[in-house]
Design a protein around this motif. Sequence first.
Motif, PDB file in Angstrom:
ATOM      1  N   VAL A  48      -5.416  -0.487  -8.505  1.00 32.31           N
ATOM      2  CA  VAL A  48      -3.948  -0.666  -8.684  1.00 32.31           C
ATOM      3  C   VAL A  48      -3.186   0.453  -8.296  1.00 32.31           C
ATOM      4  N   PHE A  49      -2.177   0.254  -7.371  1.00 33.70           N
ATOM      5  CA  PHE A  49      -1.473   1.425  -6.839  1.00 33.70           C
ATOM      6  C   PHE A  49       0.070   0.935  -7.271  1.00 33.70           C
ATOM      7  N   LEU A  50       0.771   1.787  -8.232  1.00 33.42           N
ATOM      8  CA  LEU A  50       2.230   1.467  -8.573  1.00 33.42           C
ATOM      9  C   LEU A  50       3.023   2.588  -8.250  1.00 33.42           C
ATOM     10  N   ASP A  51       3.827   2.276  -7.274  1.00 33.82           N
ATOM     11  CA  ASP A  51       4.925   3.205  -7.225  1.00 33.82           C
ATOM     12  C   ASP A  51       5.944   3.222  -8.220  1.00 33.82           C
ATOM     13  N   ILE A  52       5.798   4.212  -9.188  1.00 30.38           N
ATOM     14  CA  ILE A  52       6.405   3.889 -10.507  1.00 30.38           C
ATOM     15  C   ILE A  52       7.748   4.195 -10.505  1.00 30.38           C
ATOM     16  N   SER A  53       8.291   4.997  -9.312  1.00 36.20           N
ATOM     17  CA  SER A  53       9.677   5.316  -9.407  1.00 36.20           C
ATOM     18  C   SER A  53      10.631   4.535  -8.569  1.00 36.20           C
ATOM     19  N   ALA A  54       9.790   3.560  -7.821  1.00 42.62           N
ATOM     20  CA  ALA A  54      10.585   2.809  -6.566  1.00 42.62           C
ATOM     21  C   ALA A  54      11.668   1.974  -7.138  1.00 42.62           C
ATOM     22  N   THR A  55      11.646   1.284  -8.154  1.00 41.26           N
ATOM     23  CA  THR A  55      12.731   0.437  -9.016  1.00 41.26           C
ATOM     24  C   THR A  55      13.756   1.473  -9.529  1.00 41.26           C
ATOM     25  N   GLN A  56      13.290   2.293 -10.006  1.00 46.64           N
ATOM     26  CA  GLN A  56      14.325   3.427 -10.708  1.00 46.64           C
ATOM     27  C   GLN A  56      15.098   3.899  -9.477  1.00 46.64           C
ATOM     28  N   GLU A  57      14.651   3.993  -8.494  1.00 49.36           N
ATOM     29  CA  GLU A  57      15.207   4.764  -7.362  1.00 49.36           C
ATOM     30  C   GLU A  57      15.986   3.818  -6.313  1.00 49.36           C
ATOM     31  N   ALA A  58      15.816   2.506  -6.664  1.00 43.67           N
ATOM     32  CA  ALA A  58      16.254   1.387  -5.856  1.00 43.67           C
ATOM     33  C   ALA A  58      15.808   1.485  -4.490  1.00 43.67           C
ATOM     34  N   ARG A  59      14.376   1.823  -4.314  1.00 45.44           N
ATOM     35  CA  ARG A  59      13.892   1.761  -2.895  1.00 45.44           C
ATOM     36  C   ARG A  59      12.541   0.966  -2.813  1.00 45.44           C
ATOM     37  N   LYS A  60      12.007   0.567  -1.569  1.00 51.64           N
ATOM     38  CA  LYS A  60      10.817  -0.037  -1.622  1.00 51.64           C
ATOM     39  C   LYS A  60       9.560   0.769  -1.647  1.00 51.64           C
ATOM     40  N   THR A  61       8.555   0.249  -2.045  1.00 48.74           N
ATOM     41  CA  THR A  61       7.096   0.801  -1.917  1.00 48.74           C
ATOM     42  C   THR A  61       6.842   1.573  -0.418  1.00 48.74           C
ATOM     43  N   THR A  62       6.277   2.946  -0.475  1.00 49.07           N
ATOM     44  CA  THR A  62       6.084   3.677   0.573  1.00 49.07           C
ATOM     45  C   THR A  62       5.115   3.008   1.341  1.00 49.07           C
ATOM     46  N   LEU A  63       5.126   2.343   2.391  1.00 49.14           N
ATOM     47  CA  LEU A  63       4.165   1.560   3.182  1.00 49.14           C
ATOM     48  C   LEU A  63       3.083   2.288   3.864  1.00 49.14           C
ATOM     49  N   GLU A  64       3.919   3.597   4.287  1.00 53.00           N
ATOM     50  CA  GLU A  64       2.670   4.406   5.035  1.00 53.00           C
ATOM     51  C   GLU A  64       1.586   4.978   4.192  1.00 53.00           C
ATOM     52  N   LEU A  65       1.946   5.232   2.933  1.00 51.76           N
ATOM     53  CA  LEU A  65       1.062   5.550   2.081  1.00 51.76           C
ATOM     54  C   LEU A  65       0.079   4.396   1.477  1.00 51.76           C
ATOM     55  N   VAL A  66       0.647   3.411   1.468  1.00 54.97           N
ATOM     56  CA  VAL A  66      -0.227   2.140   1.394  1.00 54.97           C
ATOM     57  C   VAL A  66      -1.429   1.849   2.348  1.00 54.97           C
ATOM     58  N   LEU A  67      -0.544   1.995   3.634  1.00 53.68           N
ATOM     59  CA  LEU A  67      -1.656   1.786   4.881  1.00 53.68           C
ATOM     60  C   LEU A  67      -2.734   2.908   4.711  1.00 53.68           C
ATOM     61  N   HIS A  68      -2.296   4.252   4.385  1.00 49.31           N
ATOM     62  CA  HIS A  68      -3.420   5.299   4.391  1.00 49.31           C
ATOM     63  C   HIS A  68      -4.569   4.924   3.284  1.00 49.31           C
ATOM     64  N   VAL A  69      -4.075   4.564   2.049  1.00 45.18           N
ATOM     65  CA  VAL A  69      -4.994   3.980   1.028  1.00 45.18           C
ATOM     66  C   VAL A  69      -5.997   2.772   1.563  1.00 45.18           C
ATOM     67  N   ALA A  70      -5.210   1.783   2.072  1.00 44.22           N
ATOM     68  CA  ALA A  70      -6.060   0.633   2.542  1.00 44.22           C
ATOM     69  C   ALA A  70      -7.044   1.247   3.490  1.00 44.22           C
ATOM     70  N   GLU A  71      -6.876   2.192   4.307  1.00 47.24           N
ATOM     71  CA  GLU A  71      -7.575   2.607   5.456  1.00 47.24           C
ATOM     72  C   GLU A  71      -9.046   3.074   4.713  1.00 47.24           C
ATOM     73  N   GLN A  72      -8.967   3.512   3.428  1.00 48.18           N
ATOM     74  CA  GLN A  72     -10.110   4.242   2.847  1.00 48.18           C
ATOM     75  C   GLN A  72     -10.801   3.442   1.893  1.00 48.18           C
ATOM     76  N   VAL A  73     -10.224   2.298   1.664  1.00 45.69           N
ATOM     77  CA  VAL A  73     -11.012   1.437   0.540  1.00 45.69           C
ATOM     78  C   VAL A  73     -11.612   0.124   0.921  1.00 45.69           C
ATOM     79  N   ASN A  74     -12.795  -0.295   0.509  1.00 41.11           N
ATOM     80  CA  ASN A  74     -13.313  -1.711   0.823  1.00 41.11           C
ATOM     81  C   ASN A  74     -13.353  -2.582  -0.500  1.00 41.11           C
ATOM     82  N   ILE A  75     -12.262  -2.330  -1.461  1.00 37.68           N
ATOM     83  CA  ILE A  75     -12.265  -3.061  -2.497  1.00 37.68           C
ATOM     84  C   ILE A  75     -11.111  -3.489  -2.591  1.00 37.68           C
ATOM     85  N   PRO A  76     -10.789  -4.829  -3.442  1.00 31.06           N
ATOM     86  CA  PRO A  76      -9.412  -5.306  -3.498  1.00 31.06           C
ATOM     87  C   PRO A  76      -8.441  -4.184  -4.006  1.00 31.06           C
ATOM     88  N   PHE A  77      -7.064  -4.287  -3.584  1.00 32.28           N
ATOM     89  CA  PHE A  77      -6.243  -3.334  -3.716  1.00 32.28           C
ATOM     90  C   PHE A  77      -4.804  -4.111  -4.065  1.00 32.28           C
TER      91      PHE A  77
END
Length: 251
Positions: A48-77
Motif C-alpha cells: 500500500v502506497f499512501l501519499d499522505i499529504s496529497a489531500t492536505q495540500e490539495a493536489r493529486k498523487t505523484t504519478l511518476e513515483l507510482v510508475l517507478h514503484v510499479a516497475e519494481q514490484v510483481n505483487i498487487p499494489f
Amino acid sequence: MFTKRIIPCLDIKNGRTVKGVNFVNLMDAGDPVELAQQYAQKGADELVFLDISATQEARKTTLELVLHVAEQVNIPFTVGGGIGSISDVDSLLKCGADKVSINSSAVKRPELINELSAKFGNQCIVVAIDAKQINGAWKVHLVGGSVPTNIDLFEWAKEAQDRGAGEILFTSMNHDGTKNGFANEALAQLSKDLHIPIIASGGAGTIGHFEEAFTEGKADAALAASVFHYGEIEIKTLKQNLKEKGIAVRL
C-alpha cells in the motif's frame, strides 16, 4: 481457505517514506522505490502506497513515483492520496496501480464509491477509514487524521460496502505507531458487520500482534510500516511463525 495477507505500507511525503506515532512526529524511513522492491522480494503479499499529504495540500498523487514503484514490484499494489474522480483512478491504474484507496473524498462525497466501483469494479476500490476511539465511540477522521467528524466507524464502513467498496482499510489512530497491538475489538466488529475483506492497520509491534489481528480481530490482512521499514520484523519470519500457529499464509 483464503490466506491471510501481510501488507507493508509506504506513507509518502515529499517523495520519501515517512512514519510517525498517532499520525504525528513523522520521521524519514527511506526511499519508497527501494523499499517497495525489497518488500516484493521478501515475501510481502501486497503493498500500500499512501501519499499522505496529497489531500492536505490539495493536489493529486505523484504519478511518476507510482510508475517507478510499479516497475519494481510483481505483487498487487494499492495507491491512495488525493483521489477524487474517475480520471484520477484511470491515471493511477494506467501507471501500474492494481487498486486505489480513497478516504476523505469518499466521506465528503459518498457517491464517489458507487461511481468508481461501477467504472472499474469493486475489486480495485479500497475505502480507507482513519478512526479514533473517543469516550468509547469510534469516530471517523479526515485529511490524514487532522479533521474530526461525528461519523461512526461501523456505520460508515457498512455504507462504504453497500456503495461498492471491495475492501475496508481500517486504521486505528489510537494505536498507530504505538507498537502495542491492533484494535482487535473494533476489527472483530467490522468483520462481523461486513462481508468484504478487512485490512487491519495501526499498532503492529510484535509477531504476536499479527496473530491476534487474525485470530481475535478476524482481519483478512494486516498492514504495518515501521516494524518492516526498520527491520524489526522480517516478513518471511513473520509468515513462518503464523503458519506454525495454524494461520493460513502464502510462504
